[in-house]
Motif scaffolding. Structure first.
Motif, PDB file in Angstrom:
ATOM      1  N   VAL A 257      19.867  28.160   1.955  1.00 41.72           N
ATOM      2  CA  VAL A 257      18.573  27.751   1.404  1.00 41.72           C
ATOM      3  C   VAL A 257      18.505  28.301  -0.028  1.00 41.72           C
ATOM      4  CG1 VAL A 257      16.064  27.919   1.633  1.00 41.72           C
ATOM      5  CG2 VAL A 257      17.503  27.808   3.690  1.00 41.72           C
ATOM      6  N   PRO A 258      18.254  27.435  -1.014  1.00 46.13           N
ATOM      7  CA  PRO A 258      18.201  27.930  -2.393  1.00 46.13           C
ATOM      8  C   PRO A 258      16.995  28.837  -2.614  1.00 46.13           C
ATOM      9  CG  PRO A 258      17.743  25.567  -2.317  1.00 46.13           C
ATOM     10  CD  PRO A 258      18.064  26.001  -0.933  1.00 46.13           C
ATOM     11  N   ASP A 259      17.209  29.938  -3.315  1.00 45.24           N
ATOM     12  CA  ASP A 259      16.115  30.866  -3.622  1.00 45.24           C
ATOM     13  C   ASP A 259      15.422  30.388  -4.897  1.00 45.24           C
ATOM     14  OD1 ASP A 259      14.358  32.934  -3.540  1.00 45.24           O
ATOM     15  OD2 ASP A 259      15.825  34.510  -3.936  1.00 45.24           O
ATOM     16  N   THR A 260      14.736  29.269  -4.756  1.00 48.09           N
ATOM     17  CA  THR A 260      14.004  28.629  -5.845  1.00 48.09           C
ATOM     18  C   THR A 260      12.608  28.277  -5.323  1.00 48.09           C
ATOM     19  OG1 THR A 260      14.704  26.417  -5.176  1.00 48.09           O
ATOM     20  CG2 THR A 260      16.128  27.583  -6.760  1.00 48.09           C
ATOM     21  N   VAL A 261      11.762  27.803  -6.200  1.00 44.98           N
ATOM     22  CA  VAL A 261      10.431  27.384  -5.773  1.00 44.98           C
ATOM     23  C   VAL A 261      10.542  26.296  -4.705  1.00 44.98           C
ATOM     24  CG1 VAL A 261       8.289  26.257  -6.516  1.00 44.98           C
ATOM     25  CG2 VAL A 261       9.304  28.052  -7.929  1.00 44.98           C
ATOM     26  N   MET A 262      11.378  25.294  -4.935  1.00 44.60           N
ATOM     27  CA  MET A 262      11.523  24.214  -3.950  1.00 44.60           C
ATOM     28  C   MET A 262      12.239  24.697  -2.690  1.00 44.60           C
ATOM     29  SD  MET A 262       9.815  21.593  -4.524  1.00 44.60           S
ATOM     30  CE  MET A 262      10.425  20.560  -3.194  1.00 44.60           C
ATOM     31  N   GLY A 263      13.193  25.602  -2.828  1.00 46.01           N
ATOM     32  CA  GLY A 263      13.860  26.153  -1.651  1.00 46.01           C
ATOM     33  C   GLY A 263      12.878  26.901  -0.762  1.00 46.01           C
ATOM     34  N   ARG A 264      11.992  27.642  -1.385  1.00 43.88           N
ATOM     35  CA  ARG A 264      10.980  28.381  -0.619  1.00 43.88           C
ATOM     36  C   ARG A 264       9.966  27.432   0.008  1.00 43.88           C
ATOM     37  NH1 ARG A 264      10.586  34.159  -1.490  1.00 43.88           N
ATOM     38  NH2 ARG A 264      12.510  34.774  -2.505  1.00 43.88           N
ATOM     39  N   PHE A 265       9.611  26.378  -0.731  1.00 50.08           N
ATOM     40  CA  PHE A 265       8.734  25.345  -0.159  1.00 50.08           C
ATOM     41  C   PHE A 265       9.405  24.739   1.068  1.00 50.08           C
ATOM     42  CE2 PHE A 265       8.161  20.748   0.253  1.00 50.08           C
ATOM     43  CZ  PHE A 265       6.802  20.675   0.575  1.00 50.08           C
ATOM     44  N   ASP A 266      10.675  24.375   0.941  1.00 49.99           N
ATOM     45  CA  ASP A 266      11.386  23.741   2.049  1.00 49.99           C
ATOM     46  C   ASP A 266      11.489  24.660   3.262  1.00 49.99           C
ATOM     47  OD1 ASP A 266      11.893  21.156   1.040  1.00 49.99           O
ATOM     48  OD2 ASP A 266      13.541  21.933  -0.179  1.00 49.99           O
ATOM     49  N   SER A 267      11.739  25.929   3.034  1.00 51.34           N
ATOM     50  CA  SER A 267      11.837  26.873   4.147  1.00 51.34           C
ATOM     51  C   SER A 267      10.482  27.041   4.830  1.00 51.34           C
ATOM     52  CB  SER A 267      12.359  28.222   3.643  1.00 51.34           C
ATOM     53  OG  SER A 267      12.513  29.116   4.719  1.00 51.34           O
ATOM     54  N   LEU A 268       9.436  27.180   4.030  1.00 50.14           N
ATOM     55  CA  LEU A 268       8.095  27.318   4.597  1.00 50.14           C
ATOM     56  C   LEU A 268       7.695  26.050   5.351  1.00 50.14           C
ATOM     57  CD1 LEU A 268       5.479  28.885   4.992  1.00 50.14           C
ATOM     58  CD2 LEU A 268       4.751  28.099   2.724  1.00 50.14           C
ATOM     59  N   ALA A 269       7.939  24.902   4.745  1.00 50.29           N
ATOM     60  CA  ALA A 269       7.610  23.630   5.396  1.00 50.29           C
ATOM     61  C   ALA A 269       8.372  23.495   6.711  1.00 50.29           C
ATOM     62  CB  ALA A 269       7.926  22.462   4.467  1.00 50.29           C
TER      63      ALA A 269
END
Length: 179
Positions: free
Chosen positions: A37-49
């Motif tokens: 999982v990329p440690d980026t804003v979108m990666g964090r969004f994707d993990s949370l989602a």
């Protein structure tokens, strides 16, 4: 009684604990360090989602008031998206448009994960959905397999939980090995 027709009932008090549990599970360092999982804003969004979608999936299978908690969690998620956009400096005029785009992404992912987790899903469907939506290196089958194994473990643990267990605020963290 018409007065109560348009009023929203108060959120379940445990929504903060359950949402905090989802956020903690989505921020598990292993997801970013080992599972692609990329440690980026979108990666964090994707993990949370992804983790929210897994909890919502479980709540849909439970009797009332699980449906109310599910709605409260979705409301909380979108309120957090709105706040996060404002905190990173996106202008007030642009925030609703950005949140709407993330909402479409969220519901598209929810549909893809639901289909991939269905009993009649083709082999590799979850890996493909995760590679397409979450992974930093979508062409790495080992990462897709490892993340899919993690997600299946979480799903299995969630499927064994009742509503009261989910309300504890540490159920998902326990399922992913945090608590």
């Amino acid at each position: 009684m018409v007065v109560g027709l348009f009023t929203r009932k108060k959120p379940i008090p445990s929504v903060d604990a359950v949402y905090g549990d989802i956020v903690a599970a989505a921020r598990l360092p292993r997801l970013y360090r080992d599972l692609g999982v990329p440690d980026t804003v979108m990666g964090r969004f994707d993990s949370l989602a992804l983790h929210l979608i897994l909890v919502l999936r479980r709540l849909r299978a439970l009797p009332p008031p699980a449906e109310s908690l599910a709605q409260d969690l979705v409301d909380r998620f979108f309120a957090d998206l709105d706040l996060a956009m404002r905190e990173i400096g996106i202008g007030d005029v642009s925030v609703p448009k950005k949140v709407k785009g993330l909402g479409r992404a969220f519901y598209g992912r929810a549909e893809a994960y639901e289909a991939a987790l269905a009993e009649d899903a083709p082999a590799g469907a979850l890996e493909l959905a995760l590679a397409r939506n979450v992974l930093e290196r979508p062409d790495d089958p080992a990462l897709a397999t490892a993340l899919a194994q993690h997600i299946r473990k979480v799903v299995k643990a969630l499927d064994a939980m009742d509503f009261e267990t989910l309300l504890t605020g540490s159920a998902l963290q326990t399922a992913v090995g945090v608590a």
